[in-house]
Scaffold this active site. Structure first.
Site, short mmCIF file in Angstrom:
data_model
loop_
_atom_site.label_atom_id
_atom_site.label_comp_id
_atom_site.label_asym_id
_atom_site.label_seq_id
_atom_site.Cartn_x
_atom_site.Cartn_y
_atom_site.Cartn_z
N HIS A 42 19.58 62.53 10.28
CA HIS A 42 21.17 63.00 10.43
C HIS A 42 21.76 62.64 9.31
CE1 HIS A 42 25.43 61.45 12.79
NE2 HIS A 42 25.75 60.94 11.67
N GLU A 43 21.74 61.41 8.15
CA GLU A 43 22.69 61.23 7.16
C GLU A 43 22.48 63.24 6.54
OE1 GLU A 43 24.58 59.70 6.72
OE2 GLU A 43 23.96 58.27 8.77
N HIS A 87 24.16 65.93 7.46
CA HIS A 87 25.85 65.61 6.75
C HIS A 87 25.52 66.35 5.07
CE1 HIS A 87 28.05 63.29 9.19
NE2 HIS A 87 27.10 61.98 9.45
N GLU A 111 30.30 63.74 13.50
CA GLU A 111 29.32 63.46 14.21
C GLU A 111 28.27 63.69 14.96
OE1 GLU A 111 28.19 60.33 12.25
OE2 GLU A 111 29.49 60.27 10.99
#
Length: 304
Positions: free
Chosen positions: A145-146, A149, A222
């Site tokens: 997930h990070e 980003h 997100e």
């Protein structure tokens, strides 16, 4: 809906919100022109834009160091934590990203964040709570997930949002200060009282609307990172299980500020059970229940 569909949908919605920002700025320019005349409007817009861009540049180039220091993150090497470092390396190989600098935050809450202006200058931080409480697939989902980003250039995108929000807030603030300390209205164009009223309402409400849009964009990013991370791991269940553990813990991080809250995987203030309403509108993160439900759809059904 496939993961690719979710990614495309979130990108379209984020771009639409940026367009709305621009429309608001143009509307403020018109409103200031109603009160101060064309030359006054241009001067105020230029000043607000200049200050906003200067602040954004400082945040863009120095924001990573500020975020890491604010959250007491300390850098690690492969020798310090081979498990975490190799997991980051493996996911970077799979995604084609350069390996970011890896940090650990001493905090019992399950959380993580990414910062840095581009993939070559990226940093990823994980809490000790995440390392202690998450299983391998769950931690992998969090890191993916990070990394998403970073891959999606969310820092650059949100910097643009900061510029736009700052411009809108400053336009309104400078205008009202100018009026307070002797500015004179200008009605030389013959615009009636109804237009003056509309302009005044726009100037008052625009900062609030801008902040709401900023929060909305943060929430969309997100969702996009959830979808992109699931595409990277091919296992949405991993992140869904991690979010469930965050929801069950509902811990507030010990050292966190509003300025960096939007960077984290989940709301660092522990508001895990926010379901909607006004609380949702003013939150930088979507409700965990909605994120888990979206991940379940990607996985083809409930993840439990």
């Amino acid at each position: 809906m496939t993961t690719y569909d979710v990614i495309r949908s979130n990108k379209r919605k984020s771009i639409f919100l940026i367009v709305v920002f621009v429309v608001i700025i143009l509307g403020i320019g018109w409103a200031v022109n109603v009160f101060e005349g064309q030359s006054g409007a241009y001067g105020i817009i230029f000043l607000a834009a200049l200050i906003s861009i200067f602040s954004a540049l400082i945040g863009y180039y120095g924001g990573a160091a500020i975020a890491l220091r604010t959250n007491s993150a300390h850098e690690i090497t492969k020798e310090d934590n081979p498990y975490l470092y190799r997991m980051v390396e493996n996911l970077c190989i799979a995604s084609g990203l350069p390996v970011p600098r890896v940090y650990v935050v001493d905090d019992p809450a399950i959380n993580a964040f990414a910062t840095g202006r581009n993939p070559k200058h990226a940093h990823i931080a994980v809490t000790t709570g995440a390392l202690a409480k998450l299983e391998n697939e769950e931690l992998e989902g969090v890191i993916a997930h990070e990394l998403s980003h970073v891959q999606n250039y969310d820092i650059l995108f949100l910097t643009l949002v900061v510029v736009l929000v700052g411009t809108i807030v400053l336009l309104s603030d400078v205008f009202f200060r100018f009026r307070l300390f002797g500015g004179r209205g200008n009605n030389r164009n013959g615009i009636g009282g109804i237009f003056m009223l509309i302009a005044l309402i726009l100037l008052i409400l625009s900062p609030i609307i801008a902040q709401l849009i900023k929060f909305a964009i943060s929430r969309k990013r997100e969702y996009l990172a959830d979808a992109s991370g699931s595409l990277l791991t091919r296992y949405p269940q991993g992140l869904a299980h991690a979010l469930r553990k965050i929801q069950a813990d509902d811990l507030k991080m010990q050292h966190v500020s509003n300025a960096t809250a939007h960077l984290f995987l989940a709301n660092p203030f522990g508001a895990a059970n926010i379901k909607g309403g006004m609380a949702k509108l003013f939150s930088t993160h979507p409700p965990l229940q909605e994120r888990i439900a979206a991940l379940e759809k990607m996985a083809g059904g409930p993840t439990e």
